[in-house]
Design a protein around this motif. Structure first.
Motif, short mmCIF file in Angstrom:
data_model
loop_
_atom_site.label_atom_id
_atom_site.label_comp_id
_atom_site.label_asym_id
_atom_site.label_seq_id
_atom_site.Cartn_x
_atom_site.Cartn_y
_atom_site.Cartn_z
N GLN A 243 0.76 -1.21 -0.03
CA GLN A 243 -0.03 0.01 0.05
C GLN A 243 0.92 1.32 -0.07
N ASP A 244 1.88 1.12 0.71
CA ASP A 244 2.87 2.39 0.78
C ASP A 244 3.53 2.65 -0.64
N ASN A 245 3.87 1.57 -1.35
CA ASN A 245 4.40 1.74 -2.65
C ASN A 245 3.42 2.30 -3.58
N LEU A 246 2.29 1.72 -3.57
CA LEU A 246 1.11 2.42 -4.17
C LEU A 246 0.84 3.79 -3.90
N GLY A 247 1.01 4.17 -2.76
CA GLY A 247 0.53 5.46 -2.57
C GLY A 247 1.72 6.53 -2.96
N TYR A 248 2.95 5.97 -3.13
CA TYR A 248 4.26 6.44 -3.57
C TYR A 248 4.17 6.77 -5.32
N LEU A 249 3.54 5.57 -5.78
CA LEU A 249 3.31 5.84 -7.12
C LEU A 249 2.31 6.64 -7.49
N TYR A 250 1.01 6.86 -6.55
CA TYR A 250 0.29 7.97 -6.79
C TYR A 250 0.69 9.14 -6.78
N VAL A 251 1.62 9.59 -5.97
CA VAL A 251 2.21 11.08 -5.83
C VAL A 251 3.43 11.23 -6.76
N LEU A 252 3.97 10.24 -7.42
CA LEU A 252 5.05 10.24 -8.35
C LEU A 252 4.78 11.53 -9.45
#
Length: 206
Positions: free
Chosen positions: A20-29
């Motif tokens: 979930q953290d990695n997916l969140g980082y991908l969203y804000v990238l």
């Protein structure tokens, strides 16, 4: 056996949260990349260029700043910006508080219509606002100029005459930003617990 199951569940939960953290980082990238390319990098380039000669690119240190701060026009314009910002922010806070109080005290139907009316200018593009401003204040055929000619008065050149440039800029900024600040002020008022009002009334506060 229970400890092994608990450890397995903990590991699964840990992997789930990491995903979930990695997916969140991908969203804000994309936002971070856009901010870096169009804001951070140009800011650094502008700061570095301020220490160089505009024509040759040679390093001149603080010479540009020394020239700017000894230029009367720059000092006057800087003072004008600071003054208009202070006056504009004070007026915006005062008017948004009054409008928020009016919306809060109004009936449900009237308050809904008032919210729409107050916030509607915030949806208008600044380009459209500038066009409307030009049509209103142009001293060579604008609405205000025509009305003053009909009243046998000299048209006001809003961009030059006296205090009118300051008034024009402050009014246009207020018209654009008052809706958002009013709704923020209203949200703050509505979030105050009713007990505070009751305690203030018991203490005799107006």
């Amino acid at each position: 056996m229970n400890m092994i199951k608990e450890r397995s569940v903990t590991q699964k939960n840990g992997r789930k949260y990491r995903n979930q953290d990695n997916l969140g980082y991908l969203y804000v990238l994309p936002a971070v990349l856009m901010l870096t390319v169009f804001a951070c990098i140009p800011l650094v380039m502008a700061v570095l260029r301020s220490f160089r000669d505009y024509n040759t690119g040679d390093w001149v240190g603080l010479s540009n700043f020394d020239y700017i701060f000894k230029t009367p026009v720059f000092l006057q314009s800087f003072g004008n910006v600071i003054g208009m910002a202070v006056v504009g922010v004070a007026l915006q806070l005062f008017l948004s508080f009054l409008l928020a109080q009016l919306i809060k005290k109004s009936t449900r139907g009237f308050s809904g219509a008032l919210k729409v009316i107050v916030y509607l200018p915030s949806l208008v593009s600044s380009v459209i606002v500038s066009i409307i401003y030009h049509l209103l204040t142009n001293h060579r055929g604008g609405l205000f100029a025509n009305l003053m000619i009909i009243a046998d008065l000299d048209p006001i050149v809003f961009g030059v005459d006296g205090i009118w440039p300051y008034v024009s800029i402050i009014v246009s900024d207020l018209w654009l930003g008052l809706g958002g600040s009013t709704l923020i002020m209203l949200a703050g008022m509505l979030s105050i617990p009713r007990e505070y009002y009751e305690a203030a009334a018991i203490d005799g506060a107006g």
